[in-house]
Design an enzyme around this catalytic site. Structure first.
Site, short mmCIF file in Angstrom:
data_model
loop_
_atom_site.label_atom_id
_atom_site.label_comp_id
_atom_site.label_asym_id
_atom_site.label_seq_id
_atom_site.Cartn_x
_atom_site.Cartn_y
_atom_site.Cartn_z
N SER A 115 64.52 -41.75 115.85
CA SER A 115 65.57 -40.74 115.75
C SER A 115 66.92 -41.44 115.63
O SER A 115 67.21 -42.36 116.40
CB SER A 115 65.56 -39.82 116.97
N ASN B 290 65.18 -38.18 111.50
CA ASN B 290 64.08 -38.18 112.47
C ASN B 290 62.76 -38.25 111.71
O ASN B 290 62.57 -37.54 110.73
CB ASN B 290 64.11 -36.91 113.33
N ILE B 291 61.89 -39.14 112.15
CA ILE B 291 60.52 -39.20 111.63
C ILE B 291 59.60 -39.35 112.83
O ILE B 291 59.84 -40.20 113.70
CB ILE B 291 60.31 -40.39 110.67
N ARG B 292 58.58 -38.55 112.90
CA ARG B 292 57.70 -38.56 114.07
C ARG B 292 56.24 -38.45 113.63
O ARG B 292 55.92 -37.91 112.57
CB ARG B 292 58.05 -37.41 115.02
N HIS C 274 71.92 -37.44 110.54
CA HIS C 274 70.77 -37.37 111.44
C HIS C 274 69.50 -37.68 110.66
O HIS C 274 69.30 -37.18 109.55
CB HIS C 274 70.67 -35.97 112.06
N HIS D 48 71.87 -34.76 98.07
CA HIS D 48 70.73 -33.95 97.64
C HIS D 48 70.01 -34.56 96.44
O HIS D 48 68.80 -34.32 96.26
CB HIS D 48 71.19 -32.52 97.36
N HIS E 27 77.83 -40.74 114.85
CA HIS E 27 79.08 -40.01 115.06
C HIS E 27 80.24 -40.91 114.64
O HIS E 27 80.69 -41.76 115.42
CB HIS E 27 79.23 -39.58 116.52
N HIS F 24 73.54 -18.04 116.55
CA HIS F 24 74.56 -17.42 117.38
C HIS F 24 75.97 -17.60 116.82
O HIS F 24 76.91 -16.92 117.25
CB HIS F 24 74.49 -17.93 118.83
#
Length: 303
Positions: free
Chosen positions: A93, A109-111, A107, A146, A97, A176
């Site tokens: 991960s 992430n590979i899991r 960001h 992209h 910043h 929200h």
């Protein structure tokens, strides 16, 4: 065969962590990563943090391999046959910043999950992706981001980019606030088809693609001049990042629900952030363009 799959993914995650950390350090030119090797009854990992750099205020690049007797709800809601089943989860991960508000937050992430269902059959799958969170948007950057994402997906099918782009847009939508966290990218989960080789190859392409997509943008924007106005807006927008990570992010929820190592789980948080009651950007200001031109979900490149 299961052991071979696990060994291959662990080697890949560790090697990718090294490559990404070296690239961040080279671009920053000031700070180096501090490494925290950790080991608990529930797993082990390698957390690396870069702080107070010339370009980056903070970067976290985490590798982990954890185990559990009951797959958390954040990962088993759509896998009823795996409820309360043992599992292994490994992955990498990355969250950056930047100091300069004209450089976007990124960001990756590979899991990889291994679990045994109630029939004691081993189930495996990959998940992950990457996304970009600008404070001041540039069409050139978004189209580049992209374009790389589509290039990654092209060998795996003509519809893959648009499928995973939509998944990313939906996933990183802050309900929200009724707005997107950023300009999206790719998001995928439960990837196990057509076979391990193809799914693993796609996951590796995500790692390389992140490097190709993000660092040219950093190099292009890192020397832009900025002042207190841009800094205040950056800190305000970081608040949205925190809200999403703590309230909605499945990775954060998985770590908390599995009683994971909290220092590593929350290392994705920005070091400084602010909220302002009732604040809105002035119409037609550079800040307002983020809301009008970049956060609304759209197709950035032609189908």
């Amino acid at each position: 065969m299961t052991i071979i799959k696990q060994e291959k993914t662990l080697f890949f995650f560790k090697n990718l962590q090294n490559i990404i950390c070296n690239t961040f350090s080279k671009i920053d030119g000031k700070s180096l990563f501090k490494e925290d090797m950790w080991n608990t009854k529930k797993g082990y990992g390698r957390t690396r943090i870069l702080k107070k750099g010339k370009v980056f205020e903070q970067v976290s690049v985490n590798f982990s391999h954890v185990f559990g007797k009951s797959l958390p709800k954040s990962s088993s809601n759509k896998k009823r046959d795996l409820e309360n089943c043992s599992y292994q989860a490994s992955g990498i991960s990355v969250v950056s910043h930047p100091k300069n508000p004209y450089v976007p937050t990124s960001h990756l992430n590979i899991r990889f999950f291994l679990a045994k269902n109630k029939k004691r059959k081993t189930i495996w799958w990959f998940g992950g992706g990457f996304d970009l969170t600008p404070y001041y948007g540039f069409y050139q950057d978004v189209i580049h981001w992209h374009t790389i994402a589509k290039k990654i997906c092209q060998p795996f099918g003509d519809d893959i980019y648009f499928k995973y782009k939509k998944w990313c847009d939906d996933y990183f939508f802050i309900k929200h606030r009724n707005e997107s966290r950023g300009i999206g990218g790719l998001f995928f989960d439960d990837l196990c088809l057509p076979d391990f080789h193809s799914a693993f190859l796609f996951s590796k392409s995500i790692g390389k693609g992140y490097i190709d997509a993000y660092f040219p943008i950093v190099n292009l924007r890192k020397s832009y001049s900025w002042g207190s106005r841009e800094r205040n807006f950056q800190l305000y927008r970081r608040g949205r990042y925190v809200e999403f990570n703590l309230l909605l992010d499945r990775g954060t929820l998985f770590g908390i629900q599995s009683n994971g190592r909290i220092e590593s789980i929350l290392s994705s948080m920005p070091p400084l952030v602010k909220w302002e009651y009732g604040w809105h950007p002035k119409p037609n200001s550079p800040e307002s363009k983020l809301y009008t031109d970049f956060l609304p979900i759209k197709d950035w490149i032609d189908k």
